[in-house]
Design a protein around this motif. Structure first.
Motif, PDB file in Angstrom:
ATOM      1  N   ALA A  73     -27.470  56.281  53.781  1.00 46.87           N
ATOM      2  CA  ALA A  73     -27.057  57.409  52.934  1.00 46.87           C
ATOM      3  C   ALA A  73     -27.741  58.713  53.321  1.00 46.87           C
ATOM      4  O   ALA A  73     -27.128  59.786  53.261  1.00 46.87           O
ATOM      5  CB  ALA A  73     -27.331  57.074  51.470  1.00 46.87           C
ATOM      6  N   ASP A  74     -29.005  58.669  53.729  1.00 50.11           N
ATOM      7  CA  ASP A  74     -29.746  59.883  54.057  1.00 50.11           C
ATOM      8  C   ASP A  74     -29.983  60.048  55.553  1.00 50.11           C
ATOM      9  O   ASP A  74     -30.762  60.907  55.980  1.00 50.11           O
ATOM     10  CB  ASP A  74     -31.101  59.886  53.334  1.00 50.11           C
ATOM     11  N   ALA A  75     -29.328  59.225  56.374  1.00 51.64           N
ATOM     12  CA  ALA A  75     -29.510  59.294  57.823  1.00 51.64           C
ATOM     13  C   ALA A  75     -28.681  60.430  58.420  1.00 51.64           C
ATOM     14  O   ALA A  75     -27.642  60.820  57.887  1.00 51.64           O
ATOM     15  CB  ALA A  75     -29.132  57.976  58.476  1.00 51.64           C
ATOM     16  N   LYS A  76     -29.165  60.935  59.536  1.00 55.40           N
ATOM     17  CA  LYS A  76     -28.445  61.976  60.268  1.00 55.40           C
ATOM     18  C   LYS A  76     -27.279  61.371  61.045  1.00 55.40           C
ATOM     19  O   LYS A  76     -26.201  61.953  61.140  1.00 55.40           O
ATOM     20  CB  LYS A  76     -29.407  62.677  61.228  1.00 55.40           C
ATOM     21  N   ALA A  77     -27.508  60.224  61.629  1.00 51.24           N
ATOM     22  CA  ALA A  77     -26.490  59.491  62.382  1.00 51.24           C
ATOM     23  C   ALA A  77     -26.898  58.032  62.427  1.00 51.24           C
ATOM     24  O   ALA A  77     -28.044  57.674  62.154  1.00 51.24           O
ATOM     25  CB  ALA A  77     -26.340  60.056  63.794  1.00 51.24           C
TER      26      ALA A  77
END
Length: 359
Positions: free
Chosen positions: A147-151
């Motif tokens: 959910a909070d990852a960049k990729a």
């Protein structure tokens, strides 16, 4: 503040000359021209190392095993310098609550700026209870971390397609991660396992250019999955010549003839095995005498025996008989000329008849 890649290299005693050489090798491995060396060097000098969370679902850890055996660049350089690999329950020393606290810390401190690498897949049957991570279903941990990852990077066939865990009848409902994660860019790096240098190169590209590489329609980086293994295979001339291995360890096998009749899936498999190769660039399965099983393709585990021969693959046959090839070509040309003459004569006949009617 997190150190940059260059700062870490300098601290390890790496010279400026060696650093530029590393940038040149990186550009070459990514298929980029010399003009990109400066851009890579600038990115490595100015950008902080990117935090990475590496999760494990249903898998055999072969992707990690492949990754840590990378030769160009060495995995230690990627892990210790390019990445800030803050969480990987296979490689890290911490365990239990201490390890799980690291995930929460990274998510809070680097929200929207960390990369999530996933090895393996989540089983969805029985509310995900077939794979438990820190006392919870892996699928829950996966969704929360993504959910909070960049990729997101899907390592291997397990994360990309489901692999053997998803083989029919798939009792655990093992599911590829792109069917669970939404709203995030996902880069699939399939293979069982992927080539070590492909894994490190994909990470290098993302860190250098701050974007995901160009992907094919299945979500794989085109730079490594843009051609069939068959297209670059050193045994391809034998395929074109109609020279095939007919049985294991026959004379043709000893001569290194094409393994197509032994079930090789190289003509339908997209990967860099025949160019990048394995084991420090020394060999790949076909070179070791075994046909490609197509492990970077979706559903390869449910498509029958690995030794079933492909059908409908045409060969050119350049050495079948030069005179025969020439005669065939002449015959085709002759047939075309005859057909053209027949059509022309038919048109003339119609025009003459039309002129006669008009008179």
């Amino acid at each position: 503040m997190t150190e940059t890649f260059y700062e870490v290299m300098r601290r390890q005693g790496i010279t400026r000359r060696s650093f530029i050489k590393f940038c040149s090798l990186t550009a070459a491995s990514l298929g980029l021209g010399p003009s990109y060396v400066g851009r890579i060097a600038n990115a490595m000098e100015t950008k902080p190392r990117t935090p990475v969370i590496w999760l494990h679902g249903l898998e055999c850890t072969c992707c990690s095993e492949s990754f840590i055996r990378s030769a160009h660049p060495l995995a230690k350089d990627v892990v210790l310098s390019m990445l800030s690999l803050d969480y990987d329950d296979t490689l890290m020393a911490a365990a239990g609550h201490q390890a799980e606290a690291i995930i929460a810390e990274i998510k809070a401190k680097y929200k929207g700026n960390y990369i999530l690498a996933v090895e393996g897949n989540p089983p969805l049957n029985e509310d995900g209870m077939f794979c438990i991570h820190g006392g919870r279903p892996f699928v829950e941990v996966l969704k929360e971390t993504a959910a909070d990852a960049k990729a997101v990077i899907a390592w291997g066939a397990c994360a990309s397609w489901g692999c053997v865990q998803a083989a029919k009848p798939n009792p655990t409902r093992a599911t590829p991660i792109d069917k669970v994660i939404s709203g995030k860019p996902i880069v699939k790096v399939p293979g069982c396992p992927p080539i070590a240098e492909v894994m490190t190169a994909v990470v290098t590209y993302m860190l250098t250019f701050d974007r995901i590489p160009e992907l094919d329609r299945q979500g794989r980086p085109k730079m490594f999955y843009g051609q069939r293994i068959h297209d670059k295979c050193y045994r391809r001339p034998h395929f074109d010549a109609g020279q095939f291995v007919e049985a294991w360890d026959d004379e043709a096998a000893r001569k290194g003839y094409c393994l197509y009749k032994m079930g090789c899936k190289g003509p339908t498999t997209y990967n860099a095995c025949s160019t990048t190769r394995w084991n420090d660039g020394v060999s790949f399965p076909i070179q070791s005498g075994h046909g490609c099983i197509g492990c970077s393709e979706d559903g390869f585990w449910d498509k029958g025996s690995f030794y079933d021969r492909l059908t409908g693959i045409n060969q050119f046959g350049i050495e079948a008989n030069a005179d025969k090839v020439g005669a065939t070509a002449a015959g085709v040309v002759g047939a075309a000329v005859a057909a053209h003459a027949a059509v022309s004569a038919l048109k003339r006949g119609r025009l003459e008849q039309s002129d006669g009617d008009n008179k």
